[in-house]
Design a protein around this motif. Structure first.
Motif, mmCIF file in Angstrom:
data_model
loop_
_atom_site.group_PDB
_atom_site.id
_atom_site.type_symbol
_atom_site.label_atom_id
_atom_site.label_comp_id
_atom_site.label_asym_id
_atom_site.label_seq_id
_atom_site.Cartn_x
_atom_site.Cartn_y
_atom_site.Cartn_z
ATOM 1 N N LEU A 1 0.826 -1.206 0.000
ATOM 2 C CA LEU A 1 0.000 0.000 0.000
ATOM 3 C C LEU A 1 0.862 1.259 0.000
ATOM 4 O O LEU A 1 0.560 2.227 -0.712
ATOM 5 N N SER A 2 1.930 1.267 0.766
ATOM 6 C CA SER A 2 2.809 2.433 0.763
ATOM 7 C C SER A 2 3.518 2.584 -0.578
ATOM 8 O O SER A 2 3.981 3.670 -0.920
ATOM 9 N N GLY A 3 3.576 1.490 -1.356
ATOM 10 C CA GLY A 3 4.220 1.534 -2.659
ATOM 11 C C GLY A 3 3.462 2.313 -3.701
ATOM 12 O O GLY A 3 4.010 2.607 -4.767
ATOM 13 N N ILE A 4 2.196 2.651 -3.467
ATOM 14 C CA ILE A 4 1.455 3.476 -4.434
ATOM 15 C C ILE A 4 1.321 4.913 -3.944
ATOM 16 O O ILE A 4 0.559 5.700 -4.518
ATOM 17 N N VAL A 5 2.059 5.262 -2.893
ATOM 18 C CA VAL A 5 2.124 6.664 -2.475
ATOM 19 C C VAL A 5 2.984 7.431 -3.473
ATOM 20 O O VAL A 5 4.101 7.013 -3.782
ATOM 21 N N ASP A 6 2.467 8.524 -3.994
ATOM 22 C CA ASP A 6 3.224 9.393 -4.891
ATOM 23 C C ASP A 6 3.821 10.521 -4.054
ATOM 24 O O ASP A 6 3.159 11.517 -3.762
ATOM 25 N N SER A 7 5.072 10.357 -3.672
ATOM 26 C CA SER A 7 5.721 11.355 -2.825
ATOM 27 C C SER A 7 6.039 12.639 -3.568
ATOM 28 O O SER A 7 6.426 13.634 -2.954
ATOM 29 N N GLY A 8 5.878 12.621 -4.877
ATOM 30 C CA GLY A 8 6.080 13.833 -5.656
ATOM 31 C C GLY A 8 4.802 14.593 -5.929
ATOM 32 O O GLY A 8 4.812 15.610 -6.637
ATOM 33 N N ALA A 9 3.670 14.135 -5.374
ATOM 34 C CA ALA A 9 2.394 14.820 -5.597
ATOM 35 C C ALA A 9 2.444 16.238 -5.041
ATOM 36 O O ALA A 9 2.984 16.471 -3.959
ATOM 37 N N SER A 10 1.867 17.174 -5.780
ATOM 38 C CA SER A 10 1.890 18.570 -5.353
ATOM 39 C C SER A 10 0.845 18.867 -4.294
ATOM 40 O O SER A 10 0.913 19.887 -3.606
ATOM 41 N N ALA A 11 -0.135 17.988 -4.147
ATOM 42 C CA ALA A 11 -1.193 18.187 -3.144
ATOM 43 C C ALA A 11 -1.789 16.835 -2.791
ATOM 44 O O ALA A 11 -1.654 15.861 -3.537
ATOM 45 N N ALA A 12 -2.446 16.747 -1.640
ATOM 46 C CA ALA A 12 -3.113 15.507 -1.240
ATOM 47 C C ALA A 12 -4.368 15.317 -2.099
ATOM 48 O O ALA A 12 -4.966 16.287 -2.562
ATOM 49 N N PRO A 13 -4.788 14.052 -2.340
ATOM 50 C CA PRO A 13 -4.184 12.832 -1.812
ATOM 51 C C PRO A 13 -2.894 12.468 -2.536
ATOM 52 O O PRO A 13 -2.752 12.702 -3.733
ATOM 53 N N THR A 14 -1.978 11.879 -1.795
ATOM 54 C CA THR A 14 -0.662 11.553 -2.327
ATOM 55 C C THR A 14 -0.700 10.196 -3.017
ATOM 56 O O THR A 14 -0.191 9.193 -2.513
ATOM 57 N N ILE A 15 -1.301 10.178 -4.184
ATOM 58 C CA ILE A 15 -1.466 8.938 -4.940
ATOM 59 C C ILE A 15 -1.601 9.316 -6.408
ATOM 60 O O ILE A 15 -2.086 10.411 -6.729
ATOM 61 N N PRO A 16 -1.129 8.491 -7.347
ATOM 62 C CA PRO A 16 -1.271 8.832 -8.766
ATOM 63 C C PRO A 16 -2.724 9.030 -9.171
ATOM 64 O O PRO A 16 -3.647 8.431 -8.614
ATOM 65 N N ALA A 17 -2.935 9.873 -10.171
ATOM 66 C CA ALA A 17 -4.290 10.237 -10.590
ATOM 67 C C ALA A 17 -5.078 9.052 -11.133
ATOM 68 O O ALA A 17 -6.307 9.109 -11.198
ATOM 69 N N ALA A 18 -4.395 7.966 -11.516
ATOM 70 C CA ALA A 18 -5.111 6.796 -12.042
ATOM 71 C C ALA A 18 -6.042 6.185 -11.007
ATOM 72 O O ALA A 18 -6.994 5.484 -11.364
ATOM 73 N N PHE A 19 -5.792 6.437 -9.724
ATOM 74 C CA PHE A 19 -6.659 5.923 -8.672
ATOM 75 C C PHE A 19 -7.786 6.918 -8.428
ATOM 76 O O PHE A 19 -7.632 7.885 -7.690
ATOM 77 N N ALA A 20 -8.909 6.670 -9.063
ATOM 78 C CA ALA A 20 -10.037 7.592 -8.968
ATOM 79 C C ALA A 20 -10.695 7.503 -7.595
ATOM 80 O O ALA A 20 -10.624 6.478 -6.914
ATOM 81 N N ASN A 21 -11.331 8.594 -7.208
ATOM 82 C CA ASN A 21 -12.116 8.648 -5.966
ATOM 83 C C ASN A 21 -11.286 8.325 -4.725
ATOM 84 O O ASN A 21 -11.791 7.748 -3.764
ATOM 85 N N GLN A 22 -10.028 8.695 -4.740
ATOM 86 C CA GLN A 22 -9.165 8.478 -3.589
ATOM 87 C C GLN A 22 -9.336 9.616 -2.595
ATOM 88 O O GLN A 22 -9.376 10.787 -2.965
ATOM 89 N N ALA A 23 -9.419 9.303 -1.322
ATOM 90 C CA ALA A 23 -9.528 10.324 -0.284
ATOM 91 C C ALA A 23 -8.152 10.603 0.319
ATOM 92 O O ALA A 23 -7.290 9.726 0.369
ATOM 93 N N ALA A 24 -7.957 11.828 0.787
ATOM 94 C CA ALA A 24 -6.743 12.180 1.536
ATOM 95 C C ALA A 24 -6.963 11.721 2.970
ATOM 96 O O ALA A 24 -7.163 12.515 3.889
ATOM 97 N N ALA A 25 -6.947 10.418 3.154
ATOM 98 C CA ALA A 25 -7.327 9.818 4.438
ATOM 99 C C ALA A 25 -6.464 8.593 4.692
ATOM 100 O O ALA A 25 -5.595 8.239 3.892
#
Length: 391
Positions: A325-349
């Motif tokens: 799960l931590s492997g799909i964290v996008d640490s380069g994201a400019s804002a939360a949620p910290t996950i690639p945009a391909a994951f739709a409906n993701q919450a910053a939670a």
């Protein structure tokens, strides 16, 4: 102008055309005249050096896909283009190592997913061509990997050629029925594509005196090879499966549950951590302590509901391990949620993993997609879930 004749080593007298300067006595060499006797043709000149055009395609990624029991996974081959590529870019390909077809049927391992800019041999789906324009939405060759519970692992060879350069990428088809298959050691990179100085972040790489930063290494190190159209081959290779909301990770081979606005897979649903498995850290956890729709609101019950439904055609869903799960964290994201945009409906939670906390039977590990951190939570906490399948 006049020709002067000078003797060479063999006594011949090649003629040299010269011009006397109007302001001095210097002679300026112009060209060779005819041979001795005042006639003949100029000596042959070497052919001009032809510089071949640069390749448009620099590389094609390798990937992993995990076959399912009933659903179809996707294996994607995406080219990295020269930043100044001249469009259209054409790339031919040949696939070997498994059996292609026009659709999944007995004995067929894969078929090329139809797209307006991809052609493939109808009978076997083993040869074809990808054509990219500057505005092409589809920028890769997608293979639908057919379900094959009884088949063994297979390695595909994806040979490509853009007319100026060529290469080979590989694709691993991991069989869902393989009981001896170990956890994949392939991992995503961090998503960080900028460097830092001692005073600032978000800077171009490299930084003098601060070599070897995250953005310069691994898959993120190729982020500058973007081509046109807003894609890259670094960090993540994610594809939404056909006719579903589930996401295939082409690096790890894992398939992730897709979240929706409502219903069983609602992005806002929460669950307490409960596991009747022996590896639960010494405590089963808390049952039905969240807020959800379509199942009892704890992790065990939600996994059972997704498998009963055969979400995206699969019935082997599970909670992810903490490293997955931590492997799909996008640490380069400019804002939360910290996950690639391909994951739709993701919450910053915060989302649950299946990993209990050592030394604390009442706790388990979760990933916070607001900060990207892995945190320990009480099993009675109501958190969100994103299920995974594969090994």
């Amino acid at each position: 102008m006049r020709c002067l004749h000078t003797a060479n080593k063999r006594g011949h007298a090649p003629a040299i055309m010269v011009r006397r300067s109007l302001i001095g006595t210097a002679l300026v060499l112009l060209s060779a005249c005819g041979g001795g006797g005042g006639g003949g043709s100029a000596p042959a000149q070497p052919p001009p050096v032809v510089v071949p055009p640069p390749p448009h395609v620099l590389a094609v990624n390798s990937g992993v896909a995990i076959q399912g029991l009933t659903g179809e996974a996707v294996l994607s081959f995406r080219p990295a283009l020269l930043a100044a590529a001249t469009y259209p870019v054409g790339m031919s390909f040949t696939i070997t190592g498994a059996t292609g077809g026009i659709a999944c049927s007995p004995g067929v391992d894969f078929f090329v997913v139809a797209a307006s800019n991809v052609s493939a041999t109808p009978a076997a789906s083993t040869t074809g061509r990808l054509t990219l324009d500057a505005g092409s939405v589809n920028r890769q060759v997608d293979l639908a990997i057919c379900s094959g519970a009884g088949s063994a692992d297979k390695t595909l060879s994806f040979a490509w050629n853009d007319g100026n350069a060529s290469g080979v990428a590989s694709g691993l088809l991991r069989a869902s029925a393989s009981s001896t298959l170990e956890l994949s050691k392939r991992i995503n990179d961090t998503g960080i594509t900028t460097c830092a100085s001692l005073a600032a972040v978000g800077l171009a790489c490299p930084q003098v005196g601060l070599a070897g930063q995250d953005a310069e290494l691994g898959r993120d190190g190729t982020a500058a090879i973007t081509g046109q159209g807003g894609f890259r081959v670094s960090a993540f290779m994610l594809t939404t499966l056909p006719n579903s909301s589930c996401v295939q990770d082409g690096v790890t081979g894992l398939v992730w549950e897709g979240k929706t606005a409502s219903g069983l897979h609602s992005a806002n649903a929460t669950y307490t951590w409960r596991s009747a498995a022996a590896a639960n850290g010494g405590a089963i956890g808390t049952g039905n302590g969240g807020v959800c729709t379509g199942s009892v609101c704890d992790t065990d019950a939600f996994v059972a509901a997704a498998n009963s439904e055969r979400t995206c055609g699969f019935s082997d869903w599970r909670l992810p391990h903490a490293d997955e799960l931590s492997g799909i964290v996008d640490s380069g994201a400019s804002a939360a949620p910290t996950i690639p945009a391909a994951f739709a409906n993701q919450a910053a939670a915060t989302y649950w993993t299946d990993s209990p906390k050592a030394g604390d039977s009442a706790g388990a590990w979760a990933v916070d997609f607001n900060s990207g951190a892995v945190t320990a939570q009480a099993k009675s906490t109501a958190n969100r879930i994103r299920l995974v399948r594969g090994r």
